[in-house]
Scaffold this motif. Sequence first.
Motif, short mmCIF file in Angstrom:
data_model
loop_
_atom_site.label_atom_id
_atom_site.label_comp_id
_atom_site.label_asym_id
_atom_site.label_seq_id
_atom_site.Cartn_x
_atom_site.Cartn_y
_atom_site.Cartn_z
N LEU A 1 0.85 -1.20 0.00
CA LEU A 1 0.00 0.00 0.00
C LEU A 1 0.88 1.24 0.00
O LEU A 1 1.88 1.31 0.70
CB LEU A 1 -0.92 0.01 1.23
N PHE B 1 -0.17 4.26 0.89
CA PHE B 1 -0.73 5.28 1.76
C PHE B 1 -1.15 4.65 3.07
O PHE B 1 -1.37 3.44 3.15
CB PHE B 1 -1.93 5.97 1.09
N PRO C 1 -3.76 4.55 6.61
CA PRO C 1 -5.19 4.74 6.88
C PRO C 1 -5.56 6.22 7.05
O PRO C 1 -6.61 6.64 6.57
CB PRO C 1 -5.41 3.95 8.17
N TYR D 1 -5.77 7.90 3.68
CA TYR D 1 -6.98 7.47 2.98
C TYR D 1 -8.21 8.17 3.53
O TYR D 1 -9.08 8.63 2.77
CB TYR D 1 -7.12 5.96 3.11
N GLU D 2 -8.30 8.28 4.84
CA GLU D 2 -9.45 8.95 5.45
C GLU D 2 -9.49 10.43 5.09
O GLU D 2 -10.55 11.00 4.86
CB GLU D 2 -9.39 8.78 6.96
N LEU E 1 -8.62 11.75 2.38
CA LEU E 1 -9.11 11.93 1.02
C LEU E 1 -10.55 12.41 1.01
O LEU E 1 -10.92 13.34 0.28
CB LEU E 1 -9.02 10.61 0.24
N TYR F 1 -7.47 10.40 -5.76
CA TYR F 1 -7.01 9.07 -5.38
C TYR F 1 -5.79 8.64 -6.20
O TYR F 1 -4.84 8.03 -5.68
CB TYR F 1 -8.15 8.08 -5.56
N ASN G 1 -2.23 6.53 -5.40
CA ASN G 1 -2.40 5.12 -5.76
C ASN G 1 -2.35 5.02 -7.28
O ASN G 1 -3.35 5.24 -7.96
CB ASN G 1 -3.73 4.59 -5.22
N SER H 1 -12.33 -2.48 -3.29
CA SER H 1 -12.43 -1.61 -2.12
C SER H 1 -12.37 -2.41 -0.84
O SER H 1 -11.73 -2.00 0.14
CB SER H 1 -13.72 -0.79 -2.19
N THR I 1 -8.80 -3.28 -0.18
CA THR I 1 -8.06 -2.11 0.30
C THR I 1 -8.38 -1.83 1.77
O THR I 1 -7.47 -1.60 2.58
CB THR I 1 -8.40 -0.88 -0.55
N LEU J 1 -6.02 -1.98 5.12
CA LEU J 1 -5.90 -0.82 6.01
C LEU J 1 -6.43 -1.13 7.41
O LEU J 1 -6.50 -0.22 8.25
CB LEU J 1 -6.68 0.36 5.42
#
Length: 224
Positions: free
Chosen positions: A13, A15, A17, A20-21, A23, A80, A84, A190, A193, A197
């Motif tokens: 990965l 990135f 967690p 990602y949040e 984003l 995103y 990624n 998803s 992913t 995470l």
Amino acid sequence: MSEWLSYRPQDFLMFSPRVYERLFVLHNEALWPAPLLALALGAALLLALAFPRPVRIRAGLVLLAAAWAFVAWAFLWQRYAPINWGIRYVVPLFALEALLLLGLGLRRGGLALPTGWPLPRGLGMALVAYAVFLHPLTAPALGRGLAGAEVIGLAPDPLAMATLGMAAMIRPTWQGWALLVIPALWCLASALTLHLLDSPGAWLPLLAVLLAGVARFWPRRTSA
């Protein structure tokens, strides 16, 4: 070779967690008050499916097509993809789904939904209702705060789930299966992913695919 064996899937990965949040927080802040408008349009889609008329179904398909195109550009490509690199290959699939929805929405007659409330329609409506009203609440439930809510039409997961719901309701024709493939693939990706995470909500996209699959395979009367 032994060094490669020491890697875990999480190590690939690009990135964390928290990134990602963020984003979704930044996405919602940049588009505010679009999340409120998206919720209203999602509610309109749900009503159109609950009280179907050909013109309403066609309008719902066009609305979903616009949402897939917007999410592909505004979220996947703009936000995103920079963290990624694999997402750049997903954007064309979102564009393809948008074109498919638009084509079905503009064709004469649109799509047919079953009369009454058989299981496929019930599951489909449940998926759409969840995507519109409940999925945004998973963010505060998981400790991410309402600012990071994933809203239909702005974020990919609820959009894919709602599309799965519509595909689940369609009479057993090629259109239903065609609409289902790309949203199902996204939900599976998803879920993976979110699992990597360590998100407690990783099972939600999987459940959406399972319910849509049950609805599509459920025996139906030919007159439905």
